[in-house]
Design a protein around this motif. Sequence first.
Motif: not given
Length: 116
Positions: A36-55, A61-70
């Motif tokens: 259709a000519g409307i595609f700009v970009s897109g991605e599929s995300l890797a498995d949720l267990v690969t997520a890392t959260t930074v606060r 101080e940087r706080i890094v935890t494994d997993g999704p943010f919420a």
Amino acid sequence: MKYMLLIHSGAVDAEGGAPECGVEEWMAYDKEVKDAGIFVSGESLADLVTATTVRVGEAGERIVTDGPFAESREVLGGFYVIDVPDLDVALDWAARCPGARRSGAMVVRPIADFSV
């Protein structure tokens, strides 16, 4: 106008994918958006267990935890950015997406343009 279609799955199979949608359905939708000519970009995300959260804590101080943010029953599985004339057209494309079916949902958001 550009819109981001955020693909949320309400159910996830053992491989982290949406069990209600087959690969063929995703490939067909992807082709339809690109043809259709409307595609700009897109991605599929890797498995949720690969997520890392930074606060950053109050002391800076940087706080890094494994997993999704919420904790959530829904999983963000990927996105499309499309360029269409208006919100109604973006909603139509979101409704066609396999990710919108059954327990899934699509969140449609305009892309902010700060060039003005």
